[in-house]
Design a protein around this motif. Structure first.
Motif, PDB file in Angstrom:
ATOM      1  N   UNK A   1     -15.027 -24.012  17.094  1.00  0.00           N
ATOM      2  CA  UNK A   1     -16.359 -24.226  16.527  1.00  0.00           C
ATOM      3  C   UNK A   1     -17.328 -24.747  17.574  1.00  0.00           C
ATOM      4  N   UNK A   2     -16.879 -25.651  18.433  1.00  0.00           N
ATOM      5  CA  UNK A   2     -17.738 -26.159  19.491  1.00  0.00           C
ATOM      6  C   UNK A   2     -18.109 -25.052  20.464  1.00  0.00           C
ATOM      7  N   UNK A   3     -17.153 -24.162  20.745  1.00  0.00           N
ATOM      8  CA  UNK A   3     -17.454 -23.025  21.626  1.00  0.00           C
ATOM      9  C   UNK A   3     -18.528 -22.129  21.009  1.00  0.00           C
TER      10      UNK A   3
ATOM     11  N   UNK B   1     -24.906 -29.120  22.736  1.00  0.00           N
ATOM     12  CA  UNK B   1     -24.034 -30.021  23.500  1.00  0.00           C
ATOM     13  C   UNK B   1     -22.557 -29.672  23.282  1.00  0.00           C
ATOM     14  N   UNK B   2     -22.223 -29.241  22.072  1.00  0.00           N
ATOM     15  CA  UNK B   2     -20.838 -28.870  21.773  1.00  0.00           C
ATOM     16  C   UNK B   2     -20.417 -27.667  22.611  1.00  0.00           C
TER      17      UNK B   2
ATOM     18  N   UNK C   1     -21.452 -25.242  17.373  1.00  0.00           N
ATOM     19  CA  UNK C   1     -21.629 -25.844  16.063  1.00  0.00           C
ATOM     20  C   UNK C   1     -21.425 -27.351  16.113  1.00  0.00           C
ATOM     21  N   UNK C   2     -22.251 -28.069  15.373  1.00  0.00           N
ATOM     22  CA  UNK C   2     -22.045 -29.507  15.205  1.00  0.00           C
ATOM     23  C   UNK C   2     -20.812 -29.740  14.350  1.00  0.00           C
ATOM     24  N   UNK C   3     -20.097 -30.818  14.649  1.00  0.00           N
ATOM     25  CA  UNK C   3     -18.817 -31.101  14.025  1.00  0.00           C
ATOM     26  C   UNK C   3     -18.895 -32.388  13.205  1.00  0.00           C
ATOM     27  N   UNK C   4     -18.270 -32.368  12.033  1.00  0.00           N
ATOM     28  CA  UNK C   4     -17.987 -33.609  11.309  1.00  0.00           C
ATOM     29  C   UNK C   4     -16.472 -33.694  11.164  1.00  0.00           C
ATOM     30  N   UNK C   5     -15.899 -34.761  11.685  1.00  0.00           N
ATOM     31  CA  UNK C   5     -14.454 -34.927  11.611  1.00  0.00           C
ATOM     32  C   UNK C   5     -14.122 -36.400  11.410  1.00  0.00           C
ATOM     33  N   UNK C   6     -12.844 -36.721  11.443  1.00  0.00           N
ATOM     34  CA  UNK C   6     -12.401 -38.053  11.038  1.00  0.00           C
ATOM     35  C   UNK C   6     -11.917 -38.890  12.219  1.00  0.00           C
ATOM     36  N   UNK C   7     -11.881 -40.194  11.980  1.00  0.00           N
ATOM     37  CA  UNK C   7     -11.480 -41.150  13.002  1.00  0.00           C
ATOM     38  C   UNK C   7      -9.954 -41.283  13.024  1.00  0.00           C
TER      39      UNK C   7
END
Length: 390
Positions: free
Chosen positions: A304-306, A360-361, A309-315
């Motif tokens: 997705x970064x390639x 940036x991704x 796309x902006x990412x929402x993920x977990x810690x």
């Protein structure tokens, strides 16, 4: 620069489609460097078999289950692994995922394979559970990892996809730090997963497409994503919440089709099921979300970064290393649907920030995640161990 050689290497993975999806570039480049490449794998499909043949590798099919625990079946699989290793007498074994690392590592130790490289692609539900059964299983697996890779041995290397797993194995006395290495997952094909401009992201009538691309497993955060979608639907947020991926009957954490369809019927989510056009699916997204409980290095986030796309993920391990918060996306607590919904709203209400994160991704993916770069990292491990480097 790599040296030409005629060493024999066995790539051992319990699921051939997984190997093809994640490690085709590594197998191809290893073959191109002159290695005699054998792929030992279970779960073969006609498409995956054809892919291995196109890579120029020899395939040996194995009767092994990804999650099976029947002792007689597991013993039979181990015997077959032992026979293959003894007959082929490889110079190097590359072991991928938990069972191959343990079974292949133990067999290679007794059969004195000159070099063994195991890759911990993630610890999954086995290590994230807190029940008594999960704790017993985790301790048993750690014991087997120690037996396969432990001791002050120069012939083994464990490769980790995130620093949390690496530290956990070192602190658990599975392996010495000098015997470990770290890579950014399996990498991503930057040409196939490319950045493509879309319609203006700040259009007033914009409906933001939020995609969770994954197998439909509870520990991928599917239920939290659905709950967040329900929250956003009730708020009237301009989003379409999309699940992309199939169920997995072999995994105890998998949801059933009917579990998901009840939310589809209510209009809370869209579910596309399994797709083989993932570059297009990711390129059509505005936000890519993976609220997982634990990962190695999630390939879908890298892809997705390639695609920019902006990412929402977990810690959690793996996920939190893939992105820099507020630069490439947002990080939320695991198992928190309210926080996930709030993060989606934050990006939807700030389309300029969303667009900057996407650019940036893509830049981060180009610098760190190219599959050719990851393959060369592995080749360096093989060739240093074979005496071609230092």
């Amino acid at each position: 620069m790599f040296w030409s050689c005629t060493l024999k290497i066995i790539f051992f993975c319990n699921d051939l489609p997984f190997f093809v999806n994640h490690f085709s570039t590594l197998a191809r480049r290893t073959h191109e460097k002159g290695y005699d490449v054998i792929v030992l794998a279970g779960g073969a499909t006609p498409e995956a078999v054809h892919s291995v043949e196109r890579l120029g590798c020899r395939l040996i099919q194995l009767n092994i289950s990804r999650s099976g625990t029947n002792p007689w079946q597991e013993l039979a699989a181990f015997r077959q692994i032992w026979q293959v290793i003894r007959a082929e007498n490889p110079d190097i074994m590359q072991l991928l995922t938990i069972k191959p690392c343990i079974y292949g590592g133990i067999a290679a130790r007794f059969l004195k394979v000159p070099k063994v490289v195991g890759t911990v692609t993630g610890l999954g539900y086995t290590f994230s559970g807190s029940t008594l059964k999960a704790i017993i299983r985790k301790n048993m697996l750690l014991f087997l990892y120690r037996f396969a890779f432990g001791g002050s041995r120069r012939d083994v290397k464990l490769v980790f996809e995130n620093l949390d797993d690496k530290s956990f194995f070192e602190q658990s006395k599975v392996i010495l730090p000098a015997q470990t290495s770290r890579v950014w997952g399996a990498g991503v094909d930057l040409k196939r997963f490319s950045f493509k401009s879309q319609h203006p992201i700040a259009a007033s009538d914009k409906v933001f497409r939020v995609v969770l691309p994954s197998r439909m497993l509870k520990d991928k955060g599917i239920l939290e994503f659905i709950a967040a979608a329900d929250i956003l639907k009730n708020k009237g947020a301009p989003v379409e919440m999309v699940l992309v991926g199939g169920t997995d009957s072999a995994n105890p954490a998998s949801l059933k089709n009917e579990d998901i369809m009840q939310w589809v019927d209510r209009g809370v989510i869209t579910w596309l099921g399994y797709r083989n056009d993932m570059p297009e699916q990711l390129q059509q997204a505005d936000i890519v979300c993976l609220p997982s409980y634990r990962e190695g290095m999630p390939k879908v986030i890298l892809e997705a970064m390639a695609c920019g796309k902006a990412i929402i993920t977990t810690n959690v391990p793996g996920c939190r290393e893939a992105i820099e918060p507020l630069v490439h996306g947002l990080i939320v607590p695991a198992a928190d649907s309210a926080a996930l919904a709030a993060a989606i709203v934050q990006l939807v209400e700030n389309p300029k920030q969303l667009e900057m994160m996407g650019h940036a991704a893509r830049q981060r993916a180009t610098m760190l995640f190219a599959d050719t770069m990851i393959a060369d990292n592995y080749l360096s491990l093989y060739e240093v161990s074979a005496g071609f480097g230092s």
